[in-house]
Design an enzyme around this catalytic site. Structure first.
Site, PDB file in Angstrom:
ATOM      1  CG  ASN A  65      -1.933   0.640   1.530  1.00 53.28           C
ATOM      2  OD1 ASN A  65      -1.636   2.139   0.202  1.00 53.28           O
ATOM      3  ND2 ASN A  65      -2.529   1.294   2.618  1.00 53.28           N
ATOM      4  CG  HIS A  68     -13.034   3.757   2.628  1.00 51.71           C
ATOM      5  ND1 HIS A  68     -13.897   4.331   3.665  1.00 51.71           N
ATOM      6  CD2 HIS A  68     -11.330   4.027   3.355  1.00 51.71           C
ATOM      7  CE1 HIS A  68     -12.537   5.496   3.114  1.00 51.71           C
ATOM      8  NE2 HIS A  68     -11.230   4.386   3.688  1.00 51.71           N
ATOM      9  CD  GLU A  90      -9.022  -0.810   3.794  1.00 49.24           C
ATOM     10  OE1 GLU A  90      -8.687  -0.428   4.863  1.00 49.24           O
ATOM     11  OE2 GLU A  90      -9.361  -0.298   3.341  1.00 49.24           O
TER      12      GLU A  90
END
Ligand code: AMP
Length: 405
Positions: free
Chosen positions: A10, A184, A388
């Site tokens: 990320n 999201h 996530e």
């Protein structure tokens, strides 16, 4: 040897968060973070999770760019016998914030895919450039390995036009790709599925309102596993009150601040994205601190909390109406998972809608998905921890496994 490991990256503008997972049992082998890339005070925190007790290692040394950051991460992983040159590594999964309308699924990255992510930079100027840098760097490190993009927007591409379009001139909107994309998405997808599991039902059989309340916050209405509306829009600025973002407001506030307040567009951008929301209202964006101040009788903090909850309640009502029938409401992310007073206040007074929270269940602290509504309530209210990274790894692995099958 079958390759079963996935590295999840990320990449932010000055940071890289990473996790290495083994998809045989979805276990984490290592997690870490590189911060302040490009500054003198860069820091790498690496935690291997293979040897029983987790002991973190930290490196504080200047890390010039993302390439140096990933090289440092690779060194740390190699120290633990988890090197990126391992044949066990199946793929690298990248979180990519904006996938526009084109990317509705996780996608193996090719030159064309990268070019399209680049074309989306004007609608995601803060995020996509960093994601692209992360991808390019990882490609240099392991050019032979599949790199997969998992898009924050993908889950929301099922929204009908009635929810996705702004009511503005269609030609102008289309020319500049102005519409509601939502963000999201990996969290909303994961949490809505986990919610169905908690109810012992198939995702197709449940309608869920997901409330992802972190420093950024968004709500989504999920009908039978498909997103039909979400609160973030062209950018992550729309919708709920967030840690530092305003969420919904009259767009004319911007004209007013420019014309009457003499502020530049860039100043207003910073104001609404970085200096608004909870921090703008009371000077703090951490819900723990806000609750502490409320307990001490702080009126400013109490008002910030009330404004936050008021907006949340409006979205619950709106998405209830959008879905028609609601089976469950799932609270997730930092605030949603930890702040019992927010959950209690958000559904207070909604008994007529079949919504209630049991005080005792709501105050239990746990990392597990759990119901917090009383048995008699028509709608299940639950805390469902989001993950996530696991979702990115799962989607990445499913794609490369299918390709290799
Ligand atoms: P996230 O973006 O999901 O990491 O959420 C971060 C936010 O969660 C923080 O800014 C806090 O407002 C909130 N948070 C984290 N832990 C707690 C807690 N124990 N109680 C209340 N709020 C919390």
């Amino acid at each position: 040897m079958t390759a079963t490991r996935v590295l999840v990256l990320n990449s932010g503008s000055s940071s890289v968060k990473y996790q290495l997972l083994d998809m045989r049992d979805s276990s984490r082998l290592a997690v870490g973070l590189v911060e302040r890339i490009g500054e003198e005070t860069s820091r790498l925190k690496h935690t291997p999770l293979t040897g029983g007790g987790a002991t973190s290692r930290e490196r504080e040394e200047p890390i010039a760019d993302h390439e140096a950051a990933l090289k440092a991460v690779a060194e740390e992983l190699a120290t633990d016998g988890l090197g990126l040159d391992s044949p066990e590594l199946a793929a690298i999964g990248h979180r990519v914030v904006h996938g526009g309308l084109k990317f509705t699924e996780p996608t193996v990255i090719t030159d064309e895919v990268l070019a399209e992510i680049q074309r989306l930079v004007p609608v995601a100027p803060l995020h996509n450039p960093a994601n692209i840098t992360g991808i390019r760097t990882a490609q240099v490190l392991r050019p032979d390995l599949p790199q997969v993009a998992v898009f924050d927007t993908a889950f929301h591409t099922t929204m009908p036009e009635s929810a996705a379009r702004y009511a503005m001139d269609v030609k102008t909107a289309d020319e500049h790709r102005v519409r509601r994309y939502g963000f999201h998405g990996t969290s909303h997808a994961y949490v809505s599925r986990e919610m169905a599991k908690l109810l012992d039902k198939a995702p197709e059989d449940v309608n869920v309102i997901v409330l992802h309340l972190g420093n950024g916050a968004s709500a989504s209405a999920v009908r039978g596993g498909q997103c039909v509306d979400t609160s973030m829009g062209l950018t992550p600025l729309e919708g709920l009150v967030m840690g530092t973002r305003s969420g919904d407001m009259d767009p004319a506030v911007i004209f007013h601040l420019a014309r009457v307040g003499g502020m530049s567009i860039d100043e207003i951008d910073v104001l609404l994205n970085k200096k608004s929301g909870l921090i703008g209202l009371c000077g703090d964006n951490d819900m723990r601190e806000i609750r502490r101040r409320i307990d001490e009788g702080d009126k400013e903090a109490a008002l910030a909390f009330d404004i936050y909850v008021h907006r949340l309640k409006k979205y619950i009502g709106a998405y209830y109406a959008v879905l028609g029938r609601v089976d469950a409401i799932a609270f997730t992310a930092g605030v949603g998972e930890n702040a019992a007073p927010v959950r209690e206040a958000a559904v207070a007074g909604l008994e007529e809608l079949g919504l209630a929270v049991d005080g005792e269940l709501n105050s239990v602290r746990s990392d597990e998905a759990r119901l917090i509504s009383p048995e008699y309530a028509r709608v299940a209210v639950a805390v469902v921890p989001t993950d996530e990274e696991l979702e990115i790894a799962t989607q990445t692995f499913a794609l490369v496994r299918d390709r290799n099958a």
